[in-house]
Design a protein around this motif. Structure first.
Motif, PDB file in Angstrom:
ATOM      1  N   ARG A 284      -7.234 -32.857   5.500  1.00 27.44           N
ATOM      2  CA  ARG A 284      -7.132 -31.393   5.412  1.00 27.44           C
ATOM      3  C   ARG A 284      -6.865 -30.781   6.780  1.00 27.44           C
ATOM      4  NH1 ARG A 284     -11.769 -29.226   1.123  1.00 27.44           N
ATOM      5  NH2 ARG A 284     -11.387 -30.763  -0.500  1.00 27.44           N
ATOM      6  N   CYS A 285      -7.456 -31.348   7.808  1.00 32.85           N
ATOM      7  CA  CYS A 285      -7.200 -30.850   9.165  1.00 32.85           C
ATOM      8  C   CYS A 285      -5.738 -31.071   9.558  1.00 32.85           C
ATOM      9  CB  CYS A 285      -8.119 -31.548  10.162  1.00 32.85           C
ATOM     10  SG  CYS A 285      -9.854 -31.060  10.027  1.00 32.85           S
ATOM     11  N   ILE A 286      -5.180 -32.212   9.181  1.00 31.19           N
ATOM     12  CA  ILE A 286      -3.763 -32.474   9.437  1.00 31.19           C
ATOM     13  C   ILE A 286      -2.905 -31.468   8.676  1.00 31.19           C
ATOM     14  CG2 ILE A 286      -1.873 -34.127   9.108  1.00 31.19           C
ATOM     15  CD1 ILE A 286      -3.891 -36.347   9.538  1.00 31.19           C
ATOM     16  N   MET A 287      -3.294 -31.172   7.433  1.00 34.23           N
ATOM     17  CA  MET A 287      -2.579 -30.164   6.652  1.00 34.23           C
ATOM     18  C   MET A 287      -2.585 -28.820   7.350  1.00 34.23           C
ATOM     19  SD  MET A 287      -3.707 -30.836   2.699  1.00 34.23           S
ATOM     20  CE  MET A 287      -3.274 -29.124   2.367  1.00 34.23           C
ATOM     21  N   VAL A 288      -3.743 -28.448   7.902  1.00 34.86           N
ATOM     22  CA  VAL A 288      -3.855 -27.162   8.598  1.00 34.86           C
ATOM     23  C   VAL A 288      -2.882 -27.104   9.768  1.00 34.86           C
ATOM     24  CG1 VAL A 288      -5.372 -25.761  10.042  1.00 34.86           C
ATOM     25  CG2 VAL A 288      -6.227 -26.692   7.891  1.00 34.86           C
ATOM     26  N   LEU A 289      -2.808 -28.182  10.554  1.00 38.98           N
ATOM     27  CA  LEU A 289      -1.894 -28.223  11.697  1.00 38.98           C
ATOM     28  C   LEU A 289      -0.442 -28.129  11.256  1.00 38.98           C
ATOM     29  CD1 LEU A 289      -3.575 -31.010  13.869  1.00 38.98           C
ATOM     30  CD2 LEU A 289      -3.609 -28.535  14.267  1.00 38.98           C
ATOM     31  N   LEU A 290      -0.088 -28.827  10.178  1.00 42.28           N
ATOM     32  CA  LEU A 290       1.288 -28.789   9.670  1.00 42.28           C
ATOM     33  C   LEU A 290       1.636 -27.405   9.132  1.00 42.28           C
ATOM     34  CD1 LEU A 290       1.494 -32.223   7.810  1.00 42.28           C
ATOM     35  CD2 LEU A 290       2.624 -31.602   9.940  1.00 42.28           C
ATOM     36  N   MET A 291       0.711 -26.806   8.403  1.00 38.39           N
ATOM     37  CA  MET A 291       0.972 -25.483   7.828  1.00 38.39           C
ATOM     38  C   MET A 291       1.137 -24.434   8.919  1.00 38.39           C
ATOM     39  SD  MET A 291      -1.269 -25.220   4.290  1.00 38.39           S
ATOM     40  CE  MET A 291      -2.864 -25.680   4.963  1.00 38.39           C
ATOM     41  N   MET A 292       0.373 -24.557   9.999  1.00 39.28           N
ATOM     42  CA  MET A 292       0.496 -23.611  11.097  1.00 39.28           C
ATOM     43  C   MET A 292       1.812 -23.789  11.845  1.00 39.28           C
ATOM     44  SD  MET A 292      -2.137 -21.538  11.323  1.00 39.28           S
ATOM     45  CE  MET A 292      -2.295 -21.058  13.035  1.00 39.28           C
ATOM     46  N   THR A 293       2.336 -25.012  11.891  1.00 36.39           N
ATOM     47  CA  THR A 293       3.585 -25.275  12.619  1.00 36.39           C
ATOM     48  C   THR A 293       4.779 -24.674  11.897  1.00 36.39           C
ATOM     49  OG1 THR A 293       2.674 -27.331  13.493  1.00 36.39           O
ATOM     50  CG2 THR A 293       5.059 -27.061  13.584  1.00 36.39           C
ATOM     51  N   GLY A 294       4.905 -24.933  10.588  1.00 37.98           N
ATOM     52  CA  GLY A 294       5.976 -24.328   9.813  1.00 37.98           C
ATOM     53  C   GLY A 294       7.334 -24.967  10.006  1.00 37.98           C
ATOM     54  N   GLY A 295       8.390 -24.146   9.819  1.00 38.09           N
ATOM     55  CA  GLY A 295       9.758 -24.644   9.869  1.00 38.09           C
ATOM     56  C   GLY A 295      10.503 -24.187  11.101  1.00 38.09           C
ATOM     57  N   ALA A 296      11.817 -24.085  10.977  1.00 35.21           N
ATOM     58  CA  ALA A 296      12.672 -23.737  12.106  1.00 35.21           C
ATOM     59  C   ALA A 296      12.938 -22.230  12.151  1.00 35.21           C
ATOM     60  CB  ALA A 296      13.997 -24.495  11.997  1.00 35.21           C
ATOM     61  N   PRO A 297      13.364 -21.710  13.301  1.00 35.69           N
ATOM     62  CA  PRO A 297      13.731 -20.295  13.386  1.00 35.69           C
ATOM     63  C   PRO A 297      14.932 -19.988  12.491  1.00 35.69           C
ATOM     64  CG  PRO A 297      13.550 -21.293  15.570  1.00 35.69           C
ATOM     65  CD  PRO A 297      13.494 -22.397  14.582  1.00 35.69           C
ATOM     66  N   GLY A 298      14.976 -18.773  11.964  1.00 38.07           N
ATOM     67  CA  GLY A 298      16.097 -18.382  11.125  1.00 38.07           C
ATOM     68  C   GLY A 298      16.162 -19.119   9.811  1.00 38.07           C
ATOM     69  N   SER A 299      15.011 -19.605   9.327  1.00 41.55           N
ATOM     70  CA  SER A 299      14.961 -20.340   8.069  1.00 41.55           C
ATOM     71  C   SER A 299      14.186 -19.536   7.035  1.00 41.55           C
ATOM     72  CB  SER A 299      14.297 -21.701   8.282  1.00 41.55           C
ATOM     73  OG  SER A 299      12.916 -21.541   8.556  1.00 41.55           O
ATOM     74  N   THR A 300      14.010 -20.136   5.850  1.00 39.44           N
ATOM     75  CA  THR A 300      13.190 -19.495   4.822  1.00 39.44           C
ATOM     76  C   THR A 300      11.716 -19.824   5.017  1.00 39.44           C
ATOM     77  OG1 THR A 300      13.479 -21.388   3.330  1.00 39.44           O
ATOM     78  CG2 THR A 300      15.080 -19.593   3.163  1.00 39.44           C
ATOM     79  N   ALA A 301      11.391 -20.610   6.033  1.00 43.41           N
ATOM     80  CA  ALA A 301      10.014 -21.036   6.274  1.00 43.41           C
ATOM     81  C   ALA A 301       9.308 -20.095   7.229  1.00 43.41           C
ATOM     82  CB  ALA A 301       9.998 -22.461   6.822  1.00 43.41           C
ATOM     83  N   GLY A 302       7.979 -20.174   7.213  1.00 40.36           N
ATOM     84  CA  GLY A 302       7.174 -19.369   8.120  1.00 40.36           C
ATOM     85  C   GLY A 302       6.531 -20.250   9.172  1.00 40.36           C
ATOM     86  N   GLY A 303       5.342 -19.844   9.631  1.00 41.79           N
ATOM     87  CA  GLY A 303       4.613 -20.627  10.614  1.00 41.79           C
ATOM     88  C   GLY A 303       5.003 -20.310  12.048  1.00 41.79           C
ATOM     89  N   ILE A 304       4.398 -21.044  12.972  1.00 42.01           N
ATOM     90  CA  ILE A 304       4.663 -20.839  14.394  1.00 42.01           C
ATOM     91  C   ILE A 304       6.102 -21.193  14.737  1.00 42.01           C
ATOM     92  CG2 ILE A 304       4.062 -21.707  16.702  1.00 42.01           C
ATOM     93  CD1 ILE A 304       1.204 -21.972  15.773  1.00 42.01           C
ATOM     94  N   LYS A 305       6.697 -22.104  14.039  1.00 40.54           N
ATOM     95  CA  LYS A 305       8.055 -22.623  14.187  1.00 40.54           C
ATOM     96  C   LYS A 305       8.057 -23.877  15.062  1.00 40.54           C
ATOM     97  CE  LYS A 305      10.134 -19.393  11.769  1.00 40.54           C
ATOM     98  NZ  LYS A 305       8.974 -18.599  11.381  1.00 40.54           N
ATOM     99  N   THR A 306       8.910 -24.809  14.681  1.00 44.14           N
ATOM    100  CA  THR A 306       8.989 -26.099  15.364  1.00 44.14           C
ATOM    101  C   THR A 306       9.432 -25.956  16.819  1.00 44.14           C
ATOM    102  OG1 THR A 306      11.224 -26.331  14.444  1.00 44.14           O
ATOM    103  CG2 THR A 306       9.441 -27.421  13.259  1.00 44.14           C
ATOM    104  N   THR A 307      10.332 -25.022  17.079  1.00 41.71           N
ATOM    105  CA  THR A 307      10.812 -24.841  18.453  1.00 41.71           C
ATOM    106  C   THR A 307       9.711 -24.278  19.347  1.00 41.71           C
ATOM    107  OG1 THR A 307      11.699 -22.716  17.687  1.00 41.71           O
ATOM    108  CG2 THR A 307      13.245 -24.556  17.878  1.00 41.71           C
ATOM    109  N   THR A 308       8.866 -23.420  18.792  1.00 45.06           N
ATOM    110  CA  THR A 308       7.738 -22.877  19.560  1.00 45.06           C
ATOM    111  C   THR A 308       6.768 -23.981  19.930  1.00 45.06           C
ATOM    112  OG1 THR A 308       7.932 -20.772  18.364  1.00 45.06           O
ATOM    113  CG2 THR A 308       5.870 -21.179  19.556  1.00 45.06           C
ATOM    114  N   ALA A 309       6.446 -24.835  18.958  1.00 47.25           N
ATOM    115  CA  ALA A 309       5.546 -25.960  19.225  1.00 47.25           C
ATOM    116  C   ALA A 309       6.146 -26.899  20.263  1.00 47.25           C
ATOM    117  CB  ALA A 309       5.257 -26.714  17.930  1.00 47.25           C
TER     118      ALA A 309
END
Length: 436
Positions: A284-309
């Protein structure tokens, strides 16, 4: 003052924030009509607003079951909110303008640029056409691949509707499903390769971002020809899918399909082929980290974004290597980008921990359970362990605000609330501060 003169006074970021608010308001009113629910009574304000926020912000968290509570009209409203919210209200508005043969003004082009995170305003209308064609083609392909399976199980009419609904929901990384209260999202298809591969493909197609696909459509897989951002997004995506999948597979009593699907969907999609409540706290902790990271900028995804991480990771590496610049692949990441990444991370972290503690205090929920629901809302994911529908109205409102913030984006919210200040010719003297 008419509406057009008012819009001219707003910045592009303020228009984006306002457009999502108007979309949510319109969706709430439609879901409160008698035609939207199975019983013909219409939804109450809170479930209607929560569903509208979740659909518009392509999250997937629900307080009522989508299949059994909403009528076909209500489900259609939800699907339209998902589609418009996934592409962005501004994108759809500009698309209508182009479709009507009208001129796209500079303000519209600038707003569109900010909405899809384009790096330049030139060619923005051409980019819009690519976005619409890619979206329609991908969603149609996904529906065609899902149709045989759903038609077999639900008949051609209902199966066709479910194929279209789940294809759009997956591409937009929304996570809404029509499997019913006992369906458990896509758990009934945990061992079906076609459903798994199709849904995962749609999720990743939407999560990679339109700018990434535009670059790939021109340069294919010629690595050196791809832009620096595209290469980073692809590398981060591979790592964030492969490593968690391996961890899930080795740590949990699940199949390879379930481990891979969970790794992909956790980033921002919200579907699941396994019971999340059965996962260990470590998973569940791994899930939390993945959910917070999210997808790429300019996508349909949310989160912090992979480029930010990635920018934060490279900044850490540069400090460890005693380098003055943040470098990667013979490129230097600008200091302003690192500062923005750090600001975004801190904002998300404060909201994540603050609301998790608040929900734990208000509803006496276990902290790890509250953290899963909060990260799911903030990252616009939609995965739930069944806590959201049991929360008090106060906690549900907090989740709605997080979904809205997560979809609009931290920088968009900052720029919408503050006007950019002009550069001043002088700088204040440095104040020495010891850290470490």
């Amino acid at each position: 003052m008419n509406i057009f003169s008012l819009l001219r006074r707003l910045s592009s970021f303020q228009i984006i924030v306002l457009s999502f608010a108007l979309l949510i308001g319109s969706g709430t009113l439609l879901l409160m009509t008698p035609w939207a629910t199975q019983d013909g009574q219409g939804a109450a304000l809170l479930p209607a607003c929560f569903t509208a926020v979740s659909a518009s912000c392509v999250t997937g968290l629900t307080v009522v079951d989508t299949a059994s509570y909403w009528s076909h009209f209500g489900q259609l409203v939800i699907l339209m909110l998902i589609q418009v919210g996934g592409l962005g209200v501004v994108t759809m508005a500009v698309a209508i303008t182009v479709g009507m043969g009208q001129h796209v003004g500079l303000m519209q082009r600038s707003t569109m640029q900010d909405a899809i995170s384009a790096q330049q305003i030139g060619g923005i209308v051409r980019m819009l056409r690519f976005v619409l064609k890619f979206t329609a083609g991908t969603e149609l392909l996904g529906a065609c691949l899902l149709l045989p399976v759903f038609a077999r199980d639900y008949g051609w009419l209902q199966g066709g509707w479910m194929a279209v609904f789940h294809s759009i929901s997956a591409f937009c990384n929304a996570g809404f499903d029509l499997m019913g209260p006992r369906g458990g999202s896509l758990m009934a298809y945990a061992g079906d390769p076609l459903v798994n591969l199709t849904i995962m493909g749609l999720i990743m197609a939407g999560g990679l971002g339109f700018l990434t696909w535009a670059d790939l459509s021109v340069n294919r897989l010629h690595w050196r020809r791809l832009t620096f951002q595209t290469r980073i997004i692809l590398m981060m995506t591979v790592v964030l899918v492969a490593v968690p999948a391996l961890v899930f597979f080795t740590q949990e009593p699940i199949s390879g399909w379930q481990a891979l699907f969970q790794s992909v969907t956790t980033r921002t999609a919200g579907f699941n082929t396994m019971d999340i409540e059965d996962l260990s706290e470590g998973s569940r902790c791994i899930m939390v980290l993945l959910m917070m990271t999210g997808g790429a900028p300019g996508s349909t995804a949310g989160g912090i974004k992979t480029t930010t991480a990635f920018a934060l990771l490279m900044a850490m590496v540069s400090v460890l290597r005693m380098r003055g610049d943040v470098e990667c692949q013979s490129r230097r990441i600008p200091l302003e980008t690192v500062r923005q990444a750090l600001a975004i991370f801190v904002m998300y972290a404060l909201l994540f921990f603050g609301v998790s503690i608040a929900i734990g205090f208000v509803d006496h929920a276990e902290m790890i359970d509250a953290m899963v629901e909060v990260s799911s809302a903030l990252g616009t994911v939609g995965l739930s362990i069944g806590l959201t529908e049991k929360l008090s109205p106060v906690s549900q409102v907090m989740l709605m605000l997080l979904m809205y913030f997560g979809r609009v984006g931290a920088l968009t919210m900052i720029y919408a609330l503050h006007k950019r200040q002009k550069a001043v010719p002088c700088r204040l003297p440095e104040g020495k501060l010891t850290v470490g």
